[in-house]
Write a protein that holds these residues in place. Sequence first.
Motif, PDB file in Angstrom:
ATOM      1  N   SER A   1       0.851  -1.184   0.000  1.00 14.82           N
ATOM      2  CA  SER A   1       0.000   0.000   0.000  1.00 14.82           C
ATOM      3  C   SER A   1       0.890   1.238   0.000  1.00 14.82           C
ATOM      4  O   SER A   1       1.448   1.614   1.024  1.00 14.82           O
ATOM      5  CB  SER A   1      -0.877  -0.041   1.256  1.00 14.82           C
ATOM      6  OG  SER A   1      -1.772   1.027   1.257  1.00 14.82           O
ATOM      7  N   PRO A   2       1.080   1.867  -1.160  1.00 17.41           N
ATOM      8  CA  PRO A   2       2.007   2.994  -1.251  1.00 17.41           C
ATOM      9  C   PRO A   2       1.386   4.303  -0.791  1.00 17.41           C
ATOM     10  O   PRO A   2       0.193   4.525  -0.993  1.00 17.41           O
ATOM     11  CB  PRO A   2       2.305   3.073  -2.743  1.00 17.41           C
ATOM     12  CG  PRO A   2       1.070   2.546  -3.401  1.00 17.41           C
ATOM     13  CD  PRO A   2       0.481   1.526  -2.465  1.00 17.41           C
ATOM     14  N   VAL A   3       2.186   5.153  -0.183  1.00 20.46           N
ATOM     15  CA  VAL A   3       1.756   6.526   0.031  1.00 20.46           C
ATOM     16  C   VAL A   3       2.949   7.428  -0.274  1.00 20.46           C
ATOM     17  O   VAL A   3       4.090   7.097   0.039  1.00 20.46           O
ATOM     18  CB  VAL A   3       1.208   6.767   1.458  1.00 20.46           C
ATOM     19  CG1 VAL A   3       2.286   6.677   2.525  1.00 20.46           C
ATOM     20  CG2 VAL A   3       0.507   8.118   1.544  1.00 20.46           C
ATOM     21  N   MET A   4       2.694   8.524  -0.974  1.00 24.01           N
ATOM     22  CA  MET A   4       3.701   9.534  -1.250  1.00 24.01           C
ATOM     23  C   MET A   4       3.325  10.770  -0.433  1.00 24.01           C
ATOM     24  O   MET A   4       2.203  11.264  -0.561  1.00 24.01           O
ATOM     25  CB  MET A   4       3.706   9.902  -2.734  1.00 24.01           C
ATOM     26  CG  MET A   4       4.562   9.007  -3.599  1.00 24.01           C
ATOM     27  SD  MET A   4       3.878   7.306  -3.736  1.00 24.01           S
ATOM     28  CE  MET A   4       5.089   6.569  -4.839  1.00 24.01           C
ATOM     29  N   ALA A   5       4.253  11.242   0.392  1.00 24.09           N
ATOM     30  CA  ALA A   5       4.013  12.464   1.158  1.00 24.09           C
ATOM     31  C   ALA A   5       5.366  13.128   1.336  1.00 24.09           C
ATOM     32  O   ALA A   5       6.317  12.467   1.763  1.00 24.09           O
ATOM     33  CB  ALA A   5       3.375  12.142   2.504  1.00 24.09           C
ATOM     34  N   TYR A   6       5.445  14.405   0.976  1.00 25.96           N
ATOM     35  CA  TYR A   6       6.731  15.084   0.865  1.00 25.96           C
ATOM     36  C   TYR A   6       6.880  16.307   1.757  1.00 25.96           C
ATOM     37  O   TYR A   6       7.995  16.771   1.990  1.00 25.96           O
ATOM     38  CB  TYR A   6       6.954  15.551  -0.584  1.00 25.96           C
ATOM     39  CG  TYR A   6       6.892  14.456  -1.610  1.00 25.96           C
ATOM     40  CD1 TYR A   6       7.334  13.178  -1.305  1.00 25.96           C
ATOM     41  CD2 TYR A   6       6.408  14.689  -2.902  1.00 25.96           C
ATOM     42  CE1 TYR A   6       7.290  12.158  -2.245  1.00 25.96           C
ATOM     43  CE2 TYR A   6       6.362  13.672  -3.844  1.00 25.96           C
ATOM     44  CZ  TYR A   6       6.807  12.410  -3.510  1.00 25.96           C
ATOM     45  OH  TYR A   6       6.767  11.412  -4.438  1.00 25.96           O
ATOM     46  N   ALA A   7       5.765  16.894   2.188  1.00 22.77           N
ATOM     47  CA  ALA A   7       5.852  18.181   2.884  1.00 22.77           C
ATOM     48  C   ALA A   7       6.435  17.989   4.277  1.00 22.77           C
ATOM     49  O   ALA A   7       6.050  17.057   4.994  1.00 22.77           O
ATOM     50  CB  ALA A   7       4.477  18.830   2.972  1.00 22.77           C
ATOM     51  N   LYS A   8       7.341  18.884   4.651  1.00 26.79           N
ATOM     52  CA  LYS A   8       7.949  18.708   5.972  1.00 26.79           C
ATOM     53  C   LYS A   8       6.902  18.879   7.062  1.00 26.79           C
ATOM     54  O   LYS A   8       7.085  18.411   8.173  1.00 26.79           O
ATOM     55  CB  LYS A   8       9.152  19.628   6.168  1.00 26.79           C
ATOM     56  CG  LYS A   8       8.891  21.107   6.156  1.00 26.79           C
ATOM     57  CD  LYS A   8      10.210  21.823   6.550  1.00 26.79           C
ATOM     58  CE  LYS A   8       9.949  23.272   6.882  1.00 26.79           C
ATOM     59  NZ  LYS A   8       9.961  24.127   5.689  1.00 26.79           N
ATOM     60  N   GLU A   9       5.760  19.482   6.720  1.00 29.34           N
ATOM     61  CA  GLU A   9       4.660  19.622   7.673  1.00 29.34           C
ATOM     62  C   GLU A   9       4.009  18.272   8.016  1.00 29.34           C
ATOM     63  O   GLU A   9       3.256  18.188   8.989  1.00 29.34           O
ATOM     64  CB  GLU A   9       3.569  20.553   7.109  1.00 29.34           C
ATOM     65  CG  GLU A   9       3.932  22.023   7.080  1.00 29.34           C
ATOM     66  CD  GLU A   9       4.824  22.417   5.898  1.00 29.34           C
ATOM     67  OE1 GLU A   9       5.182  21.529   5.090  1.00 29.34           O
ATOM     68  OE2 GLU A   9       5.169  23.604   5.792  1.00 29.34           O
ATOM     69  N   GLU A  10       4.234  17.235   7.213  1.00 23.43           N
ATOM     70  CA  GLU A  10       3.523  15.985   7.492  1.00 23.43           C
ATOM     71  C   GLU A  10       4.373  14.721   7.420  1.00 23.43           C
ATOM     72  O   GLU A  10       3.901  13.644   7.804  1.00 23.43           O
ATOM     73  CB  GLU A  10       2.315  15.821   6.556  1.00 23.43           C
ATOM     74  CG  GLU A  10       2.655  15.552   5.110  1.00 23.43           C
ATOM     75  CD  GLU A  10       1.439  15.051   4.302  1.00 23.43           C
ATOM     76  OE1 GLU A  10       0.384  14.750   4.889  1.00 23.43           O
ATOM     77  OE2 GLU A  10       1.557  14.969   3.069  1.00 23.43           O
ATOM     78  N   VAL A  11       5.617  14.822   6.940  1.00 23.75           N
ATOM     79  CA  VAL A  11       6.366  13.576   6.716  1.00 23.75           C
ATOM     80  C   VAL A  11       6.616  12.792   8.005  1.00 23.75           C
ATOM     81  O   VAL A  11       6.621  11.552   7.987  1.00 23.75           O
ATOM     82  CB  VAL A  11       7.699  13.799   5.965  1.00 23.75           C
ATOM     83  CG1 VAL A  11       7.439  14.122   4.503  1.00 23.75           C
ATOM     84  CG2 VAL A  11       8.553  14.843   6.640  1.00 23.75           C
ATOM     85  N   ALA A  12       6.824  13.474   9.115  1.00 24.65           N
ATOM     86  CA  ALA A  12       7.062  12.736  10.369  1.00 24.65           C
ATOM     87  C   ALA A  12       5.811  11.961  10.767  1.00 24.65           C
ATOM     88  O   ALA A  12       5.887  10.792  11.154  1.00 24.65           O
ATOM     89  CB  ALA A  12       7.479  13.702  11.481  1.00 24.65           C
ATOM     90  N   ASP A  13       4.652  12.589  10.642  1.00 26.99           N
ATOM     91  CA  ASP A  13       3.392  11.917  10.983  1.00 26.99           C
ATOM     92  C   ASP A  13       3.142  10.701  10.099  1.00 26.99           C
ATOM     93  O   ASP A  13       2.583   9.703  10.548  1.00 26.99           O
ATOM     94  CB  ASP A  13       2.210  12.894  10.840  1.00 26.99           C
ATOM     95  CG  ASP A  13       2.251  13.983  11.904  1.00 26.99           C
ATOM     96  OD1 ASP A  13       2.576  13.666  13.066  1.00 26.99           O
ATOM     97  OD2 ASP A  13       1.970  15.151  11.568  1.00 26.99           O
ATOM     98  N   MET A  14       3.509  10.811   8.823  1.00 27.74           N
ATOM     99  CA  MET A  14       3.279   9.688   7.915  1.00 27.74           C
ATOM    100  C   MET A  14       4.316   8.589   8.146  1.00 27.74           C
ATOM    101  O   MET A  14       3.972   7.401   8.161  1.00 27.74           O
ATOM    102  CB  MET A  14       3.347  10.198   6.467  1.00 27.74           C
ATOM    103  CG  MET A  14       2.760   9.278   5.437  1.00 27.74           C
ATOM    104  SD  MET A  14       0.968   9.018   5.651  1.00 27.74           S
ATOM    105  CE  MET A  14       0.293  10.288   4.547  1.00 27.74           C
ATOM    106  N   ALA A  15       5.574   8.980   8.313  1.00 25.63           N
ATOM    107  CA  ALA A  15       6.646   7.980   8.446  1.00 25.63           C
ATOM    108  C   ALA A  15       6.433   7.089   9.657  1.00 25.63           C
ATOM    109  O   ALA A  15       6.667   5.883   9.600  1.00 25.63           O
ATOM    110  CB  ALA A  15       8.007   8.683   8.533  1.00 25.63           C
ATOM    111  N   LYS A  16       5.953   7.674  10.743  1.00 28.76           N
ATOM    112  CA  LYS A  16       5.871   6.860  11.959  1.00 28.76           C
ATOM    113  C   LYS A  16       4.737   5.841  11.940  1.00 28.76           C
ATOM    114  O   LYS A  16       4.773   4.878  12.682  1.00 28.76           O
ATOM    115  CB  LYS A  16       5.810   7.767  13.209  1.00 28.76           C
ATOM    116  CG  LYS A  16       4.504   8.467  13.427  1.00 28.76           C
ATOM    117  CD  LYS A  16       4.616   9.392  14.657  1.00 28.76           C
ATOM    118  CE  LYS A  16       3.342  10.210  14.813  1.00 28.76           C
ATOM    119  NZ  LYS A  16       3.550  11.416  15.626  1.00 28.76           N
ATOM    120  N   ILE A  17       3.761   6.038  11.065  1.00 29.13           N
ATOM    121  CA  ILE A  17       2.686   5.035  10.963  1.00 29.13           C
ATOM    122  C   ILE A  17       2.921   4.054   9.808  1.00 29.13           C
ATOM    123  O   ILE A  17       2.134   3.130   9.599  1.00 29.13           O
ATOM    124  CB  ILE A  17       1.291   5.687  10.792  1.00 29.13           C
ATOM    125  CG1 ILE A  17       1.233   6.556   9.526  1.00 29.13           C
ATOM    126  CG2 ILE A  17       0.928   6.512  12.025  1.00 29.13           C
ATOM    127  CD1 ILE A  17      -0.186   6.984   9.135  1.00 29.13           C
TER     128      ILE A  17
END
Lengths: 270, 270, 270
Positions: free
Chosen positions: B43-59
């Motif tokens: 299940s791929p997700v692309m997210a690049y903004a520094k405003e959200e990458v930490a929130d996405m990476a940890k899940i």
Amino acid sequence: MVNNQEVASVLQKVRQANPLVHNITNVVVTNFTANGLLALGASPVMAYAKEEVADMAKIAGALVLNIGTLNPTEVEAMIIAGKEANEAGVPVIFDPVGAGATPYRTETARNIAGAVQVSVIRGNAAEIANTIGEAWAIKGVDAGEGSGDVVSLAKNAAKRLKTVVAITGKEDVVTDGNTTYIIRNGHPILTKVTGTGCLLTSVIGAFAAVERDVLKAAAAALVSYGVAAEMAAKKAGEQGPGSFQIAFLDALSRVGADEIHQYGRIEQGE
Amino acid sequence: MVNNQEVASVLQKVRQANPLVHNITNVVVTNFTANGLLALGASPVMAYAKEEVADMAKIAGALVLNIGTLNPTEVEAMIIAGKEANEAGVPVIFDPVGAGATPYRTETARNIAGAVQVSVIRGNAAEIANTIGEAWAIKGVDAGEGSGDVVSLAKNAAKRLKTVVAITGKEDVVTDGNTTYIIRNGHPILTKVTGTGCLLTSVIGAFAAVERDVLKAAAAALVSYGVAAEMAAKKAGEQGPGSFQIAFLDALSRVGADEIHQYGRIEQGE
Amino acid sequence: MVNNQEVASVLQKVRQANPLVHNITNVVVTNFTANGLLALGASPVMAYAKEEVADMAKIAGALVLNIGTLNPTEVEAMIIAGKEANEAGVPVIFDPVGAGATPYRTETARNIAGAVQVSVIRGNAAEIANTIGEAWAIKGVDAGEGSGDVVSLAKNAAKRLKTVVAITGKEDVVTDGNTTYIIRNGHPILTKVTGTGCLLTSVIGAFAAVERDVLKAAAAALVSYGVAAEMAAKKAGEQGPGSFQIAFLDALSRVGADEIHQYGRIEQGE
């Protein structure tokens, strides 16, 4: 009432008018979105710079905003373009991709829905729920509760945002808060190709560009898109998602009144 | 020891777990990467903004960093996401695309490898060599010296960066510095489709998300990927790289235990 | 005079030399451009950051600048790269996508054409006209006046910008202001696949990298590209634009002297 006859008629108008659809969308799906709109018979343009989005939006037949790979610069451009489209009477279609997955996405989805008068918002149940501040677990991409709840959610969102809401999933629900349609077209393999939801949002834009009754436009787009997916799945679905993706672009260029009448499954909901 | 049995078992786990793979990757390959991961069963997700990458990476189940079209903003986001993934125990897979081609790329590859604890780094011989500061001519994309040297390079890099290293080329070498595997799958036509290396790095991410022995995960990913490429080349390679690309996406959705047992070619190196 | 013999010979040189083509192009077409160049036998690289574009441009065989999804940061990078390419004697190919559609695009096209010495500029009639400040209605993407006007426009632009000009449409016109060629290859379905114009510009880059007579290089690129499109249309055009796109990538890898001699239609204009 929107029936297959009406669906085929709006699809025909798209092919005749070849409307310009201005997309501010994510980097994953730009190519697929442009090719899907071209196949269907619309004329896509992608323009993102805040130096030009207002000029492009006001000459377009529809403006599509998609936050799939959002960043602050593009969000600013989306709001500039959206306000100009509102000013010029150009319908704005909004896809709150991943609302609920991170706080930044949720907040941005709400900001855009607040700052711009949106004509249609399309997403899965979790994205729509999170955009209006209702709790709805987003696990992966799909929501998957019973369709009764989805209808209520769609109506609530339509009333809250004063817009047409399209929630797609196993069944698609589209409503303006008063009149509701349930569409049972499409195919599960759509979930195995990236950007099929995003392209659908842009296709709603193409339909809204030629049909000012936006509820009818959205319903017609959902049926046409779902029927094209069924045509492609029949032809190439067993080979896998690569072959399906190509067959789907072909089907978007071929779907017409005959296929809509034969396969379209739209009915009015409560 | 990793053999075809083990490879098939990890591949099966990917399909069952459907892991979320967070990609911060280049604009050339985003669509192909997302479609390849979907075809495989991730299940791929692309997210690049520094405003959200930490929130996405940890899940996420894995985080993939790829510098193919790097810029300072995205590099900053990569390091934020990488550090958060380290904190959360999420494996980080790194693809130093083009390290050695320009000073900026070389320096950035080293900065990322220094700032983030990477679980697997994948590249061609020149990219890996340049990332650890060894001289290795990068002409075009391939390195092409004897495989003896490549094994030494891979081991050196693994020890220096305290990570699993995968160097792909005619033969693939994967090592943690102590145990080394040589994989002889794949097909030359892979070099005629852009992003096949980048997608492979993301596929390693999907495998690392479900198998915490990262050496085994990387080896299993290389074999599965190479076997899928052989299936696709057999089916469509003679038609050309366009048809191959589509057949490859199909093959990623179909490759299973039978094909792994029949075609997988992995052996332990010295 | 450029004839099919010469065309086939330059195409052969591209395959042998495998030239590195540095593209600073738009997000819609990056993947298709890279795959098209790979299929043809060239070696694409995409690099956009101002921290590295000069280093990449000076080692490339050609530099391609495309403003399809322009923004101020990338335009700055384009000018840095273009000036370095000029310094290093690397040919610069320019695609002023959408010049005339918004004031920002028109102005940017003129700025780039002013700041960088371009070897070839390729666009439709409206884009070329707007780049040199002539009035020409841009409706959708095509211009569609008589070809006599297009030849005059191309010659004017070539003299004004001191460059080779390629205007593509139903017929393609390529001129250095003195010698002019008319090419009658290609197929209407090309307009149903996004990025076919952009890829053509990059293909001209591949040809200019191996043939320093840029008029000949551009003419040879147009013929080879058009013949490949005809091959693909014959094979898959009736299925739709999805199948055509894949067949076209295949055809770019297969088009050779035989097909050029059989189908190439180039003649000298007035």
